[in-house]
Scaffold this motif. Structure first.
Motif, mmCIF file in Angstrom:
data_model
loop_
_atom_site.group_PDB
_atom_site.id
_atom_site.type_symbol
_atom_site.label_atom_id
_atom_site.label_comp_id
_atom_site.label_asym_id
_atom_site.label_seq_id
_atom_site.Cartn_x
_atom_site.Cartn_y
_atom_site.Cartn_z
ATOM 1 N N GLN A 60 5.511 3.344 -2.382
ATOM 2 C CA GLN A 60 6.891 3.758 -2.687
ATOM 3 C C GLN A 60 6.961 4.566 -3.977
ATOM 4 O OE1 GLN A 60 7.576 -0.169 -1.606
ATOM 5 N NE2 GLN A 60 9.689 0.226 -0.968
ATOM 6 N N LYS A 61 6.196 4.111 -4.978
ATOM 7 C CA LYS A 61 6.213 4.785 -6.266
ATOM 8 C C LYS A 61 5.726 6.232 -6.117
ATOM 9 C CE LYS A 61 3.352 4.035 -9.748
ATOM 10 N NZ LYS A 61 2.331 3.140 -10.257
ATOM 11 N N LYS A 62 4.640 6.374 -5.374
ATOM 12 C CA LYS A 62 4.047 7.701 -5.210
ATOM 13 C C LYS A 62 4.978 8.621 -4.437
ATOM 14 C CE LYS A 62 -0.350 7.474 -6.709
ATOM 15 N NZ LYS A 62 -1.685 7.252 -6.194
ATOM 16 N N VAL A 63 5.604 8.090 -3.402
ATOM 17 C CA VAL A 63 6.490 8.928 -2.602
ATOM 18 C C VAL A 63 7.668 9.383 -3.453
ATOM 19 C CG1 VAL A 63 8.044 8.956 -0.632
ATOM 20 C CG2 VAL A 63 5.812 7.916 -0.418
ATOM 21 N N LYS A 64 8.166 8.480 -4.298
ATOM 22 C CA LYS A 64 9.297 8.865 -5.154
ATOM 23 C C LYS A 64 8.868 9.919 -6.163
ATOM 24 C CE LYS A 64 11.412 4.503 -5.014
ATOM 25 N NZ LYS A 64 11.707 3.341 -5.820
ATOM 26 N N ALA A 65 7.656 9.767 -6.672
ATOM 27 C CA ALA A 65 7.145 10.782 -7.598
ATOM 28 C C ALA A 65 7.048 12.128 -6.885
ATOM 29 C CB ALA A 65 5.774 10.364 -8.126
ATOM 30 N N GLU B 69 -4.366 7.427 0.381
ATOM 31 C CA GLU B 69 -4.274 6.093 -0.180
ATOM 32 C C GLU B 69 -3.822 5.099 0.880
ATOM 33 O OE1 GLU B 69 -3.003 5.488 -4.634
ATOM 34 O OE2 GLU B 69 -1.314 5.306 -3.262
ATOM 35 N N THR B 70 -2.914 5.558 1.739
ATOM 36 C CA THR B 70 -2.336 4.656 2.720
ATOM 37 C C THR B 70 -3.247 4.479 3.926
ATOM 38 O OG1 THR B 70 -0.241 5.550 2.015
ATOM 39 C CG2 THR B 70 -0.223 4.165 3.955
ATOM 40 N N CYS B 71 -3.765 5.587 4.447
ATOM 41 C CA CYS B 71 -4.479 5.517 5.722
ATOM 42 C C CYS B 71 -5.973 5.692 5.566
ATOM 43 C CB CYS B 71 -3.999 6.598 6.674
ATOM 44 S SG CYS B 71 -2.318 7.063 6.447
ATOM 45 N N GLY B 72 -6.424 6.152 4.427
ATOM 46 C CA GLY B 72 -7.846 6.397 4.267
ATOM 47 C C GLY B 72 -8.282 7.749 4.757
ATOM 48 N N ALA B 73 -7.357 8.508 5.302
ATOM 49 C CA ALA B 73 -7.730 9.840 5.786
ATOM 50 C C ALA B 73 -6.719 10.844 5.272
ATOM 51 C CB ALA B 73 -7.774 9.873 7.298
ATOM 52 N N ARG B 74 -7.147 12.071 5.206
ATOM 53 C CA ARG B 74 -6.240 13.101 4.711
ATOM 54 C C ARG B 74 -5.697 13.977 5.827
ATOM 55 N NH1 ARG B 74 -6.913 14.172 -0.849
ATOM 56 N NH2 ARG B 74 -6.539 16.388 -0.609
ATOM 57 N N LEU B 75 -6.350 14.006 6.939
ATOM 58 C CA LEU B 75 -5.891 14.904 7.999
ATOM 59 C C LEU B 75 -5.672 14.165 9.317
ATOM 60 C CD1 LEU B 75 -5.376 17.961 7.949
ATOM 61 C CD2 LEU B 75 -7.534 18.246 9.107
ATOM 62 N N ASP C 103 13.604 3.159 -0.371
ATOM 63 C CA ASP C 103 13.946 1.984 -1.177
ATOM 64 C C ASP C 103 14.281 0.776 -0.327
ATOM 65 O OD1 ASP C 103 13.585 2.894 -3.773
ATOM 66 O OD2 ASP C 103 15.419 4.079 -3.638
ATOM 67 N N THR C 104 14.506 0.991 0.954
ATOM 68 C CA THR C 104 14.980 -0.123 1.781
ATOM 69 C C THR C 104 13.955 -0.536 2.827
ATOM 70 O OG1 THR C 104 16.051 1.503 3.188
ATOM 71 C CG2 THR C 104 17.420 0.451 1.509
ATOM 72 N N LYS D 167 8.666 0.398 11.576
ATOM 73 C CA LYS D 167 9.507 1.531 11.982
ATOM 74 C C LYS D 167 9.856 2.390 10.784
ATOM 75 C CE LYS D 167 11.803 -0.331 16.067
ATOM 76 N NZ LYS D 167 13.092 -0.741 16.611
ATOM 77 N N TYR D 168 10.224 1.731 9.681
ATOM 78 C CA TYR D 168 10.586 2.489 8.479
ATOM 79 C C TYR D 168 9.404 3.323 8.005
ATOM 80 C CZ TYR D 168 15.203 0.528 7.485
ATOM 81 O OH TYR D 168 16.521 0.213 7.532
#
Lengths: 378, 150, 358, 180
Positions: free
Chosen positions: A181-186, A156-162, A289-290, A108-109
């Motif tokens: 998480q690191k990438k999203v924070k960046a 990186e997460t899903c293998g697809a861009r669109l 973060d959670t 869900k998160y």
């Protein structure tokens, strides 16, 4: 009955009473896809706009009638391709609701984070494209700089861009990438640092303001009557955020504001989207973060069968309320499926909003409607 | 406004309506001939159903069912209005005078299911070509060239 | 010292020594024509590349970088591509006018080159009505655009041409008034005299407030006259696909494209001449030492430097601003720029009579 | 024949050729363009005579102003693309006769004017002088006609605005009703 091919033939001549009929599209720089508008002009002033659709209609609803509940999600990525995560999420929610599947918290998160990232990416693309419609080229590249980071995260997460197809009934297809998480924070840091550039380049630009303020005004009443949703309706002062009204996944756990403007003009729609991006960042910050540990997908049967009955779910895509209406006979495929796409209703308001204004205003109005043609044509 | 209140209120404006509560929302099935007056009462009466968010049609092979999803921006209760129409010569009153969004949604249903909306201001094909024969979303639609059967 | 003036006078002397005057004049004409064409080709290549590089710089990208070092041959490759392309003519177009239009636009641009002083004593034709000649000839360029728009038999083109016509005709007024400001200060229409009057300081400094106002007005007006963003309504691609040159392809399109850049060069050259002293080095009053050092920089470099600075300014506008709407464009001219220009002209007349400038 | 004369004849040929085409072409837009060439030719003639100021004014007023106006009005008429019908024979003959009599009259006039070589200095077309003359109040000054013409132009402009002003919605509806 009125004949469409006749219209196209007619346009080589001047229309009645010195009117000029122009076919904008199917290929036109401002329609961003294959939308065909037959615009009746009196000089530079628009008298009537008639959309002609169907240039990329694939009859997804008919297709879905022969696809199973696992398969039909992939088709929805191709509808509103800028919100494919959110479309997938809507389908997953529908199946989960029908079959009462428990979704793990972790999924869900992640779903909500991905939805919000998708929303930002979509709004970024819209911002660039709309500025380009108004003749400013540079914001396009600035917006794409940030959007690129999101697509990289998605890749990186899903293998697809669109067309992600990452969200499945019961949770997610795979677990998230360790760097997620690191990438999203960046990305959040970068976005916050650069968002002022949009303010300088676009929002505070006097030409941009004079092109959009008071242009394509839609009153709250009309917005409701035309079934407008999303930023278009919220700019007219209609509260319609599905995330607030009918929260799904973990939207009830996060704090965010529903952005509402009251002017109803193109500038208000612009502001709503820009502020929405900030709200999305706020949501992501609260969740990133959670993210709880645990499974990323709940226990589901191999063959999904929705019980006999009717189901309707709605999610808030970047363009507004996306609804899925399924009539099930109890089998593995739906008997009838209907996608209520936000773009379709928003487009129906175009004639009302743009008639009487100049051609240049049509670009501002159409730009701020944020039309994605496959979403309308399905 | 709660679901219960809506349920009590409906018979007062449409005595012949059949109520069904099995789904998520209240389903109201009425006669096609009563649709217009019923819809007017829903919109302008106590319920204030000012938001029509989905219009579609379902082909049941014996008949077609028009499905209208309605909601109100004030109390946020949604209801579903259904009307069964004859499959051979489907005809129903248009709602585009009440909700402007119905204009386009009904045009889509018109070409996909062949439902004829009476008094529609601009009833012509929106998506398909003009010379397209048949109603693609009906169950018996066959197109051997373009359709792939799974 | 190496100077263009020396070269031209040497060539002239040699020609008149060798041939009879008529023939010498004819040969000179041919040389000038060849030089003008060469300049056009060079300008086209340089300005298009510059535009793309400036745009890329503003838009955080690299721009052309594959053909030649730093992409300097990119425009040459583009030109080659455009020459090889088929020049289509629409079936129902008025073929004669359709084919004529790009050449008219080009010819007008060429004619405008005549009175520009590229360096000290380096001028094709020092006509005594210099700036009037320029404003007269530049009013012709609208004809080419109207012709192109009408002859294409395309509604986008027609709308673009109508817009362009309205725009150029109106903005010519402001540009004209801005030019007149300097004419009033100088007391002459001749380019060489205007430049000479800036010996001890450029007009933008000497003429202080009215000259600065006129300069700003001039830049705005010529941006509009050359159909550049934010006034590129005639070809507003999101509205009219490509405006008046929607139907053009290949070399005919290239001529329009080239003419646009030549026109930018010309208006910037004139702006540099009128306000920034043309080829005149930066002189400050009676600072003999400073002025002397400035004189060491060749006059042609001064001229080109100023011109390209103004060109850069106009390119900067294009990549920063959104486009105006057509009614806003005309409002801007008739309700703001024109009254300001008129008032400014009055102000400058008072200043010139009372001798308040430096 | 020296080069100057050759240029003169070339320009004259352009003017006359363009003028003939302007009246004979059947497409109205082309006719405007030929007119434009003819007017540019006249300007070229002025340049040839070294009265540059007049030449520039010729271009500004006739080419930049009047022909653009003509082209605009052609744009605004609907049938601009179509070929006009051929004029009736009678009209052609009448016009040709009128033109011929005009030519005859001019030639007659030129023939009777004994051109004499003067030794006076060529007249001074300095812009400065023209400006002075235009606004001077002395006996040969043109200030009065200048002002009168400006008043005339102002009146014309006001008239144009009045004509061009669109009738308001209500009046136009009543007009339509009357027509019906």
């Amino acid at each position: 009955m009125y004949n469409q091919t006749e219209v196209i033939k007619d346009t080589s001549e001047l229309g009645a009473e010195g009117e000029l009929i122009i076919n904008m599209g199917p290929q036109h720089p401002a329609t961003h896809g294959v939308l065909h508008l037959v615009v009746t002009l009196n000089g530079e002033t628009i008298k009537k706009i008639e959309p002609h659709l169907g240039y990329i209609h694939r009859s997804i609803e008919k297709m879905c009638e022969s696809l199973t509940y696992r398969q039909f999600i992939y088709v929805t990525s191709r509808m509103d391709y800028l919100s494919s995560h959110i479309n997938n999420l809507g389908c997953a929610l529908l199946v989960e609701k029908g079959m009462q599947i428990e979704v793990p918290e972790r999924a869900k998160y992640v779903r909500v984070i991905l939805s919000e990232l998708t929303r930002i990416a979509s709004h970024e693309l819209w911002l660039g494209a709309m500025a380009m419609d108004l003749g400013a080229f540079t914001p396009f590249f600035y917006a794409f700089r940030e959007r690129e980071m999101i697509t990289d995260i998605m890749e990186e997460t899903c293998g697809a861009r669109l067309t992600m197809n990452y969200i499945v009934p019961g949770g997610l297809m795979y677990d998230i990438h360790p760097d997620f998480q690191k990438k999203v924070k960046a990305f959040i840091t970068q976005f916050k640092a650069k968002v002022t550039e949009y303010e300088d380049l676009v929002t505070n630009n006097i030409i941009f303001q004079s092109r959009t303020k008071g242009v394509g005004v839609l009153t709250a009443e009309d917005a409701i009557s035309f079934g407008c949703t999303g930023p278009v309706a919220r700019a007219s002062g209609v509260s319609c955020d599905i995330r607030k009204l009918y929260p799904y996944d973990v939207y009830d756990k996060v704090e965010f504001d529903e952005v509402i403007e009251t002017a109803g003009d193109s500038f208000a729609r612009y502001m709503v989207r820009v502020k929405e991006m900030n709200q999305s960042i706020r949501i992501i910050e609260q969740l990133i973060d959670t993210i709880p540990e645990g499974d990323f997908v709940g226990k589901t049967k191999n063959v999904l069968k929705l019980p006999k009955g009717e189901f309707y779910t709605r999610v808030e895509t970047a363009r507004g309320e996306f609804g899925i209406y399924v009539v099930s006979e109890g089998g593995t495929t739906p008997h009838r499926i209907k996608f209520r796409s936000p773009g379709f209703s928003n487009l129906s308001a175009l004639n009302h909003m743009a008639a009487g204004s100049k051609i240049g205003d049509l670009m501002a109005t159409m730009g701020t409607l944020d039309l994605v043609i496959p979403d309308i044509d399905r | 406004m709660t679901n219960e209140e809506i349920k009590e209120y409906i018979p007062s404006i449409a005595p012949n309506a059949i109520l069904d509560e099995t789904g998520e929302w209240l389903n109201i099935t009425i006669e096609p001939s009563e649709l217009k007056s019923f819809a007017t009462a829903l919109k302008e009466g106590k319920l204030q159903m000012n938001y029509l968010f989905c219009v579609t049609c379902v082909d049941w092979k014996t008949h077609l069912t028009m499905v209208y999803h309605l909601s109100a921006t004030t109390h946020r209760q949604s209801i579903v209005v259904k009307a069964n129409v004859n499959r051979e010569a489907p005809e129903i009153e248009t709602l585009s005078g009440l909700w402007k969004t119905a204009n386009f949604l009904e045009r889509e249903v018109f070409e996909m299911f062949g439902v004829n909306f009476l008094n529609h201001p601009d009833l012509r094909k929106l998506i398909l070509e003009d010379d397209f024969k048949g109603y693609p979303l009906r169950k018996d639609f066959e197109d051997p060239i373009n359709m792939i059967k799974l | 010292m190496f100077s263009l003036e020396g070269i031209t006078s040497t060539i002239q002397d040699w020609l008149f020594f060798k041939f009879n005057p008529t023939l010498a004049l004819a040969i000179e004409c041919v040389i000038v024509i060849l030089l003008a064409i060469a300049l056009f080709a060079a300008l086209g290549l340089i300005l298009v590349l510059m535009e793309r590089k400036v745009a890329a710089r503003i838009q955080i990208r690299l721009g052309p970088n594959r053909v030649g070092p730093g992409g300097i041959f990119q425009t040459a490759a583009d030109t080659l591509k455009l020459i090889m392309k088929e020049g289509l003519t629409p079936d129902k177009a008025d073929k004669f006018l359709f084919n004529l239009a790009p050449f008219i636009v080009m010819m007008v641009a060429m004619l405008l080159l005549a009175p520009i002083a590229f360096a000290k004593n380096f001028q094709i034709w020092d006509i005594n009505i210099g700036v009037l000649y320029i404003s007269a000839i530049s009013s012709l360029s609208v004809i080419g655009i109207l012709m192109a728009g009408w002859a294409s038999n395309n509604k986008y083109s027609l709308l673009g041409a109508m817009r362009s016509g309205a725009q150029i005709v109106s903005y010519e007024l402001s540009a004209g008034f801005a030019v007149l400001t300097i004419v009033v200060l100088t007391g002459s229409l001749q380019i060489s005299e205007i430049v000479a009057a800036q010996q001890n300081g450029w007009w933008i400094f000497k003429g202080h407030i009215p000259a600065i106002i006129a300069f700003v007005l001039y830049i705005i007006a010529v941006t509009a006259e050359t159909n550049r963003a934010p006034f590129d309504l005639a070809e507003a691609e999101s509205e009219l696909t490509a405006g008046f040159h929607t139907e053009y392809s290949g070399m005919k399109f290239a001529l329009f494209f080239l003419a646009e850049y030549i026109n930018i060069f010309i208006v910037c050259a004139i702006g540099a001449t009128l306000f920034l002293g043309g080829w005149m080095p930066l002189h400050i009053g009676n600072w003999q030492g400073f002025n002397h050092i400035m004189d060491f920089i060749p006059s042609s470099i001064w001229f080109m430097g100023k011109t390209f600075f103004l060109i850069f300014l106009i390119m900067w506008f294009r990549w920063t601003f959104p486009r105006l709407r057509v009614d806003q464009l005309l409002n801007l001219e008739w309700k703001y720029l024109l009254p300001i220009s008129l008032f400014n002209l009055l102000l400058v007349a008072v200043i010139a009579i009372l001798g308040w400038h430096f | 024949m020296n080069i100057s004369a050759i240029i003169f004849y070339a320009i004259s040929a352009l003017i006359l050729g363009a003028a003939i085409l302007a009246v004979t072409t059947l497409k109205i837009f082309r006719s405007a363009i030929w007119l434009l060439f003819s007017l540019v030719g006249v300007a070229a003639l002025y340049f040839w005579m070294q009265v540059e100021f007049i030449a520039a004014i010729q271009i500004v007023v006739y080419v930049g102003g009047i022909v653009v106006l003509i082209i605009f009005s052609i744009f605004l008429t609907q049938q601009s693309g179509k070929e006009m019908p051929k004029p009736a024979k009678g009209k052609v003959i009448f016009s040709a006769l009128a033109a011929l009599s005009g030519i005859a009259f001019t030639i007659n006039l030129i023939n009777h004017y004994g051109f004499t070589n003067t030794s006076a200095a060529p007249f001074n077309a300095n812009v400065h002088e023209i400006g002075m003359q235009m606004l001077s109040t002395t006996s040969h000054g043109f200030i009065l006609p200048f002002e009168v013409v400006s008043m005339l132009l102002l009146a014309a402009m006001v008239g144009c605005i009045v004509i061009a002003m669109k009738p308001t919605e209500s009046t136009s509806i009543t007009l339509n009703k009357k027509e019906a």
